[in-house]
Design a protein around this motif. Sequence first.
Motif, mmCIF file in Angstrom:
data_model
loop_
_atom_site.group_PDB
_atom_site.id
_atom_site.type_symbol
_atom_site.label_atom_id
_atom_site.label_comp_id
_atom_site.label_asym_id
_atom_site.label_seq_id
_atom_site.Cartn_x
_atom_site.Cartn_y
_atom_site.Cartn_z
ATOM 1 N N UNK A 132 0.749 -1.099 -0.163
ATOM 2 C CA UNK A 132 -0.017 -0.008 0.007
ATOM 3 C C UNK A 132 0.777 1.154 -0.054
ATOM 4 N N UNK A 133 1.810 1.219 0.694
ATOM 5 C CA UNK A 133 3.154 2.541 0.817
ATOM 6 C C UNK A 133 3.381 2.483 -0.482
ATOM 7 N N UNK A 134 3.981 1.446 -1.007
ATOM 8 C CA UNK A 134 4.555 1.548 -2.520
ATOM 9 C C UNK A 134 3.421 2.120 -3.392
ATOM 10 N N UNK A 135 2.423 1.596 -3.602
ATOM 11 C CA UNK A 135 1.737 2.180 -4.499
ATOM 12 C C UNK A 135 1.278 3.564 -4.494
ATOM 13 N N UNK A 136 1.055 4.123 -2.757
ATOM 14 C CA UNK A 136 0.820 5.536 -2.661
ATOM 15 C C UNK A 136 2.151 6.332 -3.043
ATOM 16 N N UNK A 137 3.435 5.847 -2.739
ATOM 17 C CA UNK A 137 4.564 6.490 -3.225
ATOM 18 C C UNK A 137 4.859 6.668 -4.731
ATOM 19 N N UNK A 138 4.188 5.561 -5.377
ATOM 20 C CA UNK A 138 4.336 5.590 -6.969
ATOM 21 C C UNK A 138 3.211 6.749 -7.429
ATOM 22 N N UNK A 139 2.208 6.661 -6.896
ATOM 23 C CA UNK A 139 1.280 7.485 -7.273
ATOM 24 C C UNK A 139 1.600 9.094 -6.974
ATOM 25 N N UNK A 140 2.012 9.225 -6.069
ATOM 26 C CA UNK A 140 2.482 10.678 -5.538
ATOM 27 C C UNK A 140 3.578 11.024 -6.517
ATOM 28 N N UNK A 141 4.762 10.294 -6.903
ATOM 29 C CA UNK A 141 5.555 10.740 -7.910
ATOM 30 C C UNK A 141 4.798 10.867 -9.043
ATOM 31 N N UNK A 192 -7.491 1.377 -1.789
ATOM 32 C CA UNK A 192 -7.937 2.693 -1.666
ATOM 33 C C UNK A 192 -9.389 2.924 -2.180
ATOM 34 N N UNK A 193 -10.119 1.914 -3.024
ATOM 35 C CA UNK A 193 -11.327 2.339 -3.207
ATOM 36 C C UNK A 193 -11.432 3.024 -4.595
ATOM 37 N N UNK A 194 -11.035 3.912 -4.932
ATOM 38 C CA UNK A 194 -11.076 4.845 -6.214
ATOM 39 C C UNK A 194 -9.497 5.587 -6.392
ATOM 40 N N UNK A 195 -9.424 6.363 -7.437
ATOM 41 C CA UNK A 195 -8.443 7.065 -7.646
ATOM 42 C C UNK A 195 -8.332 8.353 -6.919
ATOM 43 N N UNK A 196 -9.712 8.812 -6.749
ATOM 44 C CA UNK A 196 -9.874 9.916 -5.717
ATOM 45 C C UNK A 196 -9.425 9.845 -4.334
ATOM 46 N N UNK A 197 -9.773 8.558 -3.833
ATOM 47 C CA UNK A 197 -9.523 8.211 -2.584
ATOM 48 C C UNK A 197 -8.077 7.796 -2.366
ATOM 49 N N UNK A 198 -7.242 7.655 -3.298
ATOM 50 C CA UNK A 198 -5.872 7.432 -3.424
ATOM 51 C C UNK A 198 -5.279 8.501 -3.152
ATOM 52 N N UNK A 199 -5.628 9.621 -3.828
ATOM 53 C CA UNK A 199 -5.247 11.232 -3.899
ATOM 54 C C UNK A 199 -5.594 11.721 -2.388
#
Length: 177
Positions: A5-14, A44-51
Amino acid sequence: MTNRKQHIAQTALQLFGEKGFEHTPTQLIAKEAGVSEALIFKHFGSKEQLLDFIIKNGYKRIIEQNRGWFEGRAPLEFVHSVIELPYKLVREEPHFWKLQSRLADSATAIKQHERFLQPVPALLRKAFEQLGYEDPAKESSLLLLLVEALWKIEVNKDDEQVREMLDFIKSKYQPRN
């Protein structure tokens, strides 16, 4: 939080910082993170929730990393630390602040940024009062506008002029007693 989950969030942040939220499909995030798109939605449920997750956790992380930055400082030192903080933050978390600069209309980003800055104006006013400035409230507002503009410039291009301008602003704020 799981490592994936952390890796996904970090990748999305970049990716969100580089390409923008609207130009970063979840398929690209999955590919870059080396996971399935379904796993993104599971976590995360959705791209918006990931953001939202990235923004909230980014501010939480930044607050934790900078806890005590303003405490126990003399008035002039406090004013100078407010001037320096955005430069420091952009250097420490360039992807997060690049994303934040792109999210001018995101309610979550605006709310978190305001919450993050909430104590600063009153503390600045107090410092300017102690330094003998004629209108501490206006000085606080002016300084916060300058600092806000300069971090946005810094995050979008690595410009030595920002460093020079911060030093120039610091030289303008001295005791008035």
